[in-house]
Scaffold this motif. Structure first.
Motif: not given
Length: 332
Positions: A150-178
């Protein structure tokens, strides 16, 4: 040289265009002619009063992209004109990135020509701070394949990048809050399996809720959000805290409760790592540069503003209205 800075703490209006001397690189430092400067909340903190000015000009700016313009004693392997990105974490006075030239330690200057191709200068403005922070947060949180994030501030610069990196690293699901309902319908929300309004604690913060808790939570909000995040962790879950934009009072944590619940809280501060373990940032930045060059990793660039509109970039960042990475343009 032309720059934007401040001489006393204040709101975004404290930032103004000024003429300051061009910095000279010292031993082990590289001079960069800046094409783009990333805008980060750490610079907001400095403008609010973290930087002691003594009435002198302070030029903020943690990350830049551009070309090598010179270097100090002990630096080798570079040529004038080489495209680079740089973390100017040790900025003092007028040496930050909101300027035509900036200096940075050689170890934190990253070449943009990679075996996979050359990283675009605009995207590279997010490499030294935003992208390496995203990598570092997931490393600090020990993300394992198959885990839910789960990533807070999901649509910020760090949040969006972390979501993409998490998928590259094999996360099952990536969720977020805004923070605002309007962001739930943004096109960028498609990056996530589910996006929540942060104040909807019944939606994301209940371990017995529809998502059953999380293995890793990235928290840049602090205060009540950190407390709710701890409750939302699964057994052996981790919260990584890395910001406090609202200036919340310190969160009181019980070591006894952490022990009994088998949960963990980890802190991440890029500036501290840049001082004590810069080689880690370099490794992550060079790996990320290759991913950016071959487009396995992208960065959501939000607004690109002229240097003189730095105050507007700070206003957008503080308001929570921005989406993606805010960048200042100095290149013609």
């Amino acid at each position: 040289m032309r720059a934007v800075g401040f001489t006393s703490p204040g709101g975004p209006e404290a930032l103004r265009v000024m003429d300051v001397p061009r910095p000279a690189p010292g031993p082990g430092q590289v001079l960069v002619e800046v094409a783009y400067a990333g805008v980060n909340f750490a610079e907001v903190y400095r403008r609010r009063g973290w930087a002691r000015t003594n009435g002198e000009a302070v030029v903020p700016g943690l990350e830049v992209s551009g070309t090598v313009a010179g270097w100090g004693a002990g630096v080798d392997g570079l040529s004038v004109g080489d495209p680079v990105a740089a973390l100017t974490h040790d900025q003092a006075g007028a040496s930050g990135g909101y300027a035509q030239f900036a200096v940075a330690p050689e170890e934190l200057v990253y070449p943009l020509r990679t075996p996979a191709g050359e990283v675009d200068l605009l995207a590279a403005a997010a490499l030294p701070c935003t992208v390496t922070t995203a990598y570092g947060l997931l490393a600090a949180g020990r993300l394992a394949p198959g885990e839910d994030v789960l990533i807070h501030a999901a649509l910020g610069g760090v949040g969006g990048t972390a979501a993409r990196v998490a998928r590259l690293l094999g996360a099952r699901r990536v969720l977020g809050t805004v923070g605002t309902a309007a962001k739930l319908d943004r096109p960028e929300a498609a990056l996530y399996d589910r996006l929540y309004l942060r104040e909807d604690l019944d939606g994301w913060a209940r371990p017995d809720g529809p998502d059953g808790g999380f293995d890793l939570i990235l928290d840049s909000i602090a205060g009540p959000t950190t407390e709710a995040s701890l409750r939302a962790l699964r057994t052996l879950g981790r919260v990584v805290v890395y910001g406090n934009p609202g200036g919340h009072g310190d969160t009181r944590l019980s070591a006894q409760e952490l022990w009994l619940s088998s949960r963990a809280v980890v802190g991440y501060n890029l500036g501290e790592i840049a001082v004590r373990a810069p080689h880690l940032l370099r490794e992550q930045a060079l790996a990320a540069a290759g991913l950016l060059a071959d487009r396995r990793l992208t960065v959501d660039i939000g607004e690109v503003l002229p240097l003189e509109a730095a105050w507007e970039a700070h206003r957008l960042l503080e308001s929570g209205a921005s989406v993606g990475k805010l960048v200042l343009r100095l290149a013609n």
